[in-house]
Write a protein that holds these residues in place. Sequence first.
Motif, PDB file in Angstrom:
ATOM      1  N   THR A   1       0.545  -1.363  -0.087  1.00 32.59           N
ATOM      2  CA  THR A   1      -0.075   0.065  -0.084  1.00 32.59           C
ATOM      3  C   THR A   1       0.892   1.304   0.051  1.00 32.59           C
ATOM      4  OG1 THR A   1      -0.231   0.342   2.335  1.00 32.59           O
ATOM      5  CG2 THR A   1      -1.848  -1.183   1.270  1.00 32.59           C
ATOM      6  N   ILE A   2       2.210   1.066   0.391  1.00 40.20           N
ATOM      7  CA  ILE A   2       3.103   2.110   0.408  1.00 40.20           C
ATOM      8  C   ILE A   2       3.708   2.287  -1.408  1.00 40.20           C
ATOM      9  CG2 ILE A   2       5.311   3.088   1.019  1.00 40.20           C
ATOM     10  CD1 ILE A   2       5.058   1.254   3.598  1.00 40.20           C
ATOM     11  N   LEU A   3       3.244   3.200  -2.065  1.00 39.07           N
ATOM     12  CA  LEU A   3       3.482   3.427  -3.358  1.00 39.07           C
ATOM     13  C   LEU A   3       4.269   5.009  -3.487  1.00 39.07           C
ATOM     14  CD1 LEU A   3       3.247   2.440  -6.271  1.00 39.07           C
ATOM     15  CD2 LEU A   3       1.026   3.607  -6.424  1.00 39.07           C
ATOM     16  N   PRO A   4       5.738   4.822  -3.527  1.00 36.98           N
ATOM     17  CA  PRO A   4       6.518   5.965  -4.102  1.00 36.98           C
ATOM     18  C   PRO A   4       6.272   6.049  -5.594  1.00 36.98           C
ATOM     19  CG  PRO A   4       7.840   4.050  -3.542  1.00 36.98           C
ATOM     20  CD  PRO A   4       6.566   3.484  -3.247  1.00 36.98           C
ATOM     21  N   LEU A   5       6.156   7.271  -6.004  1.00 41.09           N
ATOM     22  CA  LEU A   5       6.369   7.924  -7.211  1.00 41.09           C
ATOM     23  C   LEU A   5       7.714   8.274  -7.474  1.00 41.09           C
ATOM     24  CD1 LEU A   5       2.654   9.682  -6.937  1.00 41.09           C
ATOM     25  CD2 LEU A   5       3.150   7.069  -7.503  1.00 41.09           C
ATOM     26  N   PHE A   6       8.406   7.316  -8.034  1.00 41.82           N
ATOM     27  CA  PHE A   6       9.817   7.839  -8.290  1.00 41.82           C
ATOM     28  C   PHE A   6       9.689   8.452  -9.673  1.00 41.82           C
ATOM     29  CE2 PHE A   6      10.967   4.676  -5.290  1.00 41.82           C
ATOM     30  CZ  PHE A   6      11.673   5.373  -4.225  1.00 41.82           C
ATOM     31  N   SER A   7       8.651   8.238 -10.601  1.00 48.41           N
ATOM     32  CA  SER A   7       8.599   8.819 -12.059  1.00 48.41           C
ATOM     33  C   SER A   7       8.567  10.502 -11.578  1.00 48.41           C
ATOM     34  CB  SER A   7       7.568   8.318 -12.621  1.00 48.41           C
ATOM     35  OG  SER A   7       6.201   8.854 -12.140  1.00 48.41           O
ATOM     36  N   GLN A   8       8.001  10.868 -10.555  1.00 47.30           N
ATOM     37  CA  GLN A   8       8.098  12.402 -10.158  1.00 47.30           C
ATOM     38  C   GLN A   8       9.234  12.729  -9.360  1.00 47.30           C
ATOM     39  OE1 GLN A   8       4.128  13.219  -8.440  1.00 47.30           O
ATOM     40  NE2 GLN A   8       3.110  11.718 -10.065  1.00 47.30           N
ATOM     41  N   ALA A   9      10.211  11.908  -9.113  1.00 41.95           N
ATOM     42  CA  ALA A   9      11.327  12.326  -8.231  1.00 41.95           C
ATOM     43  C   ALA A   9      12.046  13.231  -8.833  1.00 41.95           C
ATOM     44  CB  ALA A   9      12.137  10.982  -8.235  1.00 41.95           C
ATOM     45  N   THR A  10      12.394  14.371  -8.299  1.00 34.20           N
ATOM     46  CA  THR A  10      13.443  15.404  -8.664  1.00 34.20           C
ATOM     47  C   THR A  10      14.637  15.401  -7.580  1.00 34.20           C
ATOM     48  OG1 THR A  10      12.324  16.931  -7.180  1.00 34.20           O
ATOM     49  CG2 THR A  10      11.640  16.842  -9.482  1.00 34.20           C
ATOM     50  N   PRO A  11      15.664  15.601  -7.918  1.00 33.11           N
ATOM     51  CA  PRO A  11      16.179  15.990  -9.408  1.00 33.11           C
ATOM     52  C   PRO A  11      16.165  14.410 -10.276  1.00 33.11           C
ATOM     53  CG  PRO A  11      17.969  16.063  -7.957  1.00 33.11           C
ATOM     54  CD  PRO A  11      17.151  15.728  -7.259  1.00 33.11           C
ATOM     55  N   ASN A  12      16.043  14.577 -11.438  1.00 29.90           N
ATOM     56  CA  ASN A  12      15.915  13.287 -12.300  1.00 29.90           C
ATOM     57  C   ASN A  12      17.385  12.580 -12.442  1.00 29.90           C
ATOM     58  OD1 ASN A  12      15.497  11.468 -14.356  1.00 29.90           O
ATOM     59  ND2 ASN A  12      14.430  12.782 -15.861  1.00 29.90           N
ATOM     60  N   GLY A  13      17.111  11.313 -12.014  1.00 32.62           N
ATOM     61  CA  GLY A  13      18.286  10.527 -11.725  1.00 32.62           C
ATOM     62  C   GLY A  13      18.605   9.586 -12.981  1.00 32.62           C
ATOM     63  N   ASN A  14      17.701   9.447 -14.046  1.00 39.43           N
ATOM     64  CA  ASN A  14      17.639   8.754 -15.210  1.00 39.43           C
ATOM     65  C   ASN A  14      17.958   7.306 -14.586  1.00 39.43           C
ATOM     66  OD1 ASN A  14      17.055  10.602 -17.193  1.00 39.43           O
ATOM     67  ND2 ASN A  14      19.185  11.551 -16.552  1.00 39.43           N
ATOM     68  N   LEU A  15      17.102   6.696 -13.671  1.00 37.19           N
ATOM     69  CA  LEU A  15      17.275   5.380 -13.072  1.00 37.19           C
ATOM     70  C   LEU A  15      16.720   4.404 -14.238  1.00 37.19           C
ATOM     71  CD1 LEU A  15      16.974   5.704  -9.525  1.00 37.19           C
ATOM     72  CD2 LEU A  15      18.915   5.869 -10.892  1.00 37.19           C
ATOM     73  N   ALA A  16      17.279   3.100 -14.285  1.00 37.92           N
ATOM     74  CA  ALA A  16      16.638   2.149 -15.200  1.00 37.92           C
ATOM     75  C   ALA A  16      15.279   1.669 -14.559  1.00 37.92           C
ATOM     76  CB  ALA A  16      17.610   1.089 -15.532  1.00 37.92           C
ATOM     77  N   SER A  17      14.428   1.018 -15.198  1.00 33.77           N
ATOM     78  CA  SER A  17      13.245   0.359 -14.842  1.00 33.77           C
ATOM     79  C   SER A  17      13.469  -0.590 -13.574  1.00 33.77           C
ATOM     80  CB  SER A  17      12.325  -0.006 -15.890  1.00 33.77           C
ATOM     81  OG  SER A  17      12.919  -1.146 -16.445  1.00 33.77           O
ATOM     82  N   GLU A  18      14.348  -1.602 -13.849  1.00 35.99           N
ATOM     83  CA  GLU A  18      14.896  -2.500 -12.759  1.00 35.99           C
ATOM     84  C   GLU A  18      15.320  -1.726 -11.429  1.00 35.99           C
ATOM     85  OE1 GLU A  18      17.454  -2.839 -15.519  1.00 35.99           O
ATOM     86  OE2 GLU A  18      15.585  -2.503 -16.145  1.00 35.99           O
ATOM     87  N   GLU A  19      16.233  -0.643 -11.745  1.00 34.79           N
ATOM     88  CA  GLU A  19      16.350   0.310 -10.339  1.00 34.79           C
ATOM     89  C   GLU A  19      15.055   0.725  -9.653  1.00 34.79           C
ATOM     90  OE1 GLU A  19      20.812   1.761 -11.426  1.00 34.79           O
ATOM     91  OE2 GLU A  19      19.237   2.745 -12.594  1.00 34.79           O
ATOM     92  N   ILE A  20      14.123   1.270 -10.342  1.00 35.59           N
ATOM     93  CA  ILE A  20      13.034   1.968  -9.802  1.00 35.59           C
ATOM     94  C   ILE A  20      12.329   1.037  -9.087  1.00 35.59           C
ATOM     95  CG2 ILE A  20      10.892   2.872 -10.287  1.00 35.59           C
ATOM     96  CD1 ILE A  20      12.891   4.932 -10.937  1.00 35.59           C
ATOM     97  N   GLU A  21      12.212  -0.346  -9.826  1.00 39.01           N
ATOM     98  CA  GLU A  21      11.415  -1.347  -9.101  1.00 39.01           C
ATOM     99  C   GLU A  21      12.161  -1.931  -7.809  1.00 39.01           C
ATOM    100  OE1 GLU A  21      10.302  -4.585 -11.823  1.00 39.01           O
ATOM    101  OE2 GLU A  21       9.834  -2.989 -13.321  1.00 39.01           O
ATOM    102  N   ALA A  22      13.459  -1.960  -7.757  1.00 38.60           N
ATOM    103  CA  ALA A  22      14.063  -2.268  -6.556  1.00 38.60           C
ATOM    104  C   ALA A  22      13.955  -1.109  -5.468  1.00 38.60           C
ATOM    105  CB  ALA A  22      15.629  -2.641  -6.687  1.00 38.60           C
ATOM    106  N   LEU A  23      13.792   0.038  -5.895  1.00 41.35           N
ATOM    107  CA  LEU A  23      14.058   1.070  -4.881  1.00 41.35           C
ATOM    108  C   LEU A  23      12.450   1.177  -4.378  1.00 41.35           C
ATOM    109  CD1 LEU A  23      15.365   4.419  -6.581  1.00 41.35           C
ATOM    110  CD2 LEU A  23      16.220   3.072  -4.567  1.00 41.35           C
ATOM    111  N   THR A  24      11.416   0.943  -5.135  1.00 41.44           N
ATOM    112  CA  THR A  24      10.046   0.548  -4.637  1.00 41.44           C
ATOM    113  C   THR A  24      10.066  -0.287  -3.641  1.00 41.44           C
ATOM    114  OG1 THR A  24       9.424   1.603  -6.635  1.00 41.44           O
ATOM    115  CG2 THR A  24       7.814   0.522  -5.610  1.00 41.44           C
ATOM    116  N   LYS A  25      10.322  -1.422  -3.868  1.00 38.78           N
ATOM    117  CA  LYS A  25      10.184  -2.576  -3.040  1.00 38.78           C
ATOM    118  C   LYS A  25      11.097  -2.237  -1.690  1.00 38.78           C
ATOM    119  CE  LYS A  25       9.857  -7.437  -2.797  1.00 38.78           C
ATOM    120  NZ  LYS A  25       9.469  -7.212  -1.540  1.00 38.78           N
ATOM    121  N   ARG A  26      12.103  -1.681  -1.797  1.00 41.90           N
ATOM    122  CA  ARG A  26      12.876  -1.451  -0.671  1.00 41.90           C
ATOM    123  C   ARG A  26      12.102  -0.262   0.254  1.00 41.90           C
ATOM    124  NH1 ARG A  26      18.946   1.006   0.773  1.00 41.90           N
ATOM    125  NH2 ARG A  26      18.710   0.535   2.770  1.00 41.90           N
ATOM    126  N   THR A  27      11.626   0.599  -0.450  1.00 40.35           N
ATOM    127  CA  THR A  27      10.848   1.580   0.325  1.00 40.35           C
ATOM    128  C   THR A  27       9.693   0.910   1.005  1.00 40.35           C
ATOM    129  OG1 THR A  27      11.314   3.366  -1.266  1.00 40.35           O
ATOM    130  CG2 THR A  27       9.412   3.802  -0.009  1.00 40.35           C
TER     131      THR A  27
END
Length: 342
Positions: free
Chosen positions: A209-235
């Motif tokens: 139920t915790i949903l971080p919106l990394f697509s809106q993160a600033t500054p833009n870190g140009n992360l790959a989708s696997e990195e975003i998924e791993a960050l989401t899971k860790r959060t």
Amino acid sequence: MLKSLARKTSTTGTSYLTLRGLASESAPDRKVAILGAAGGIGQPLSLLMKLNPLVSRLALYDIAGTPGVSADVSHINTRSEVLGFAGEEQLGKALEGADVVIIPAGVPRKPGMTRDDLFNINAGIVTSLCTAIAKYCPHALINMISNPVNSTVPIASEVFKKAGTYDEKRLFGVTTLDVVRAKTFYAGKAKVNVADVNVPVVGGHAGITILPLFSQATPNGNLASEEIEALTKRTQDGGTEVVEAKAGKGSATLSMAYAGAIFADACLKGLNGVPDVVECSFVQSTVTDLPFFASKVRLGKYGVEEVLGLGPLSDYEKQGLEALKPELKSSIEKGIKYANAN
Ligand SMILES: NC(=O)C1=CN([C@@H]2O[C@H](COP(=O)(O)OP(=O)(O)OC[C@H]3O[C@@H](n4cnc5c(N)ncnc54)[C@H](O)[C@@H]3O)[C@@H](O)[C@H]2O)C=CC1
Ligand SMILES: O=C([O-])CC(=O)C(=O)O
């Protein structure tokens, strides 16, 4: 010397937690009450609120242990007067005149437990504390930390409705720790200055139920989708990471105290008329079809001034949003059902 630890903290970057340790002559009188003040979160949170120059009176309440905590904290040479209250017969005095009530009362998780496993004990604690709030400080802003937040906030709303004092603008589930974690983890991965990072976190405060919106993160870190998924899971698993590391000695306390202090500071700034104070919080909401939802909230003189929308979501976030709804809905309904049966 603790001269200035000013930190940029809000989702939008417009709110600051200023730990200057200076009395603020111009700030209005504000009373903050902490319920559960002798606990793992309560003690460091009491310290941080004592350092906040926006507080003029700090009431520390717990079932026991608060005389010691308040004597200790009261020696710090900052603006607020500190008073300790122990035992239910002193709860009314702790609450009277409070502008903000922060609630970190209740049991924490042990390894292997979910936040929902805390429901049976914490639902009763939150119900009794909110019953007293309705009686002694019905206009205070409530910062609910006790878990499971996805259920304790709906419980509080029902208790206040029954008492005839419910104002949806004044009830907040504290999800700031999710934002704090998302910022820290994102900054580490994107190799950007953590003080510059903003990431909204929406939904609720448990697992998926915790949903971080990394697509809106600033500054833009140009992360790959696997990195975003791993960050989401860790959060999403940040709380469990701490529970496991503490190996039976509780859950996040220090980072939670920091997060709670940021959120209470934002509430005080809003009450004092500071413009554009925005933080994520779990509030009554029409942003989705669920009655409570965490999203960015603008804080004002009466609490919630505006519940902000979600903004554009990536496909991954859209999937996450749909996936979280059934669990969040059932946690909300469980809280409402409990409150109406008790
Ligand atoms: N919202 C969030 O992000 C987070 C929430 N939490 C939650 O915060 C709660 C507290 O955690 P900790 O401080 O680590 O637990 P703790 O056990 O160290 O402290 C809880 C305190 O609450 C007090 N308490 C119990 N019943 C009370 C009552 N009726 N009135 C007043 N005080 C009462 C206890 O005496 C104790 O001092 C837990 O439910 C935990 O899951 C923890 C971390 C993050
Ligand atoms: O995980 C827990 O039980 C405590 C909590 O809510 C967190 O740390 O986010």
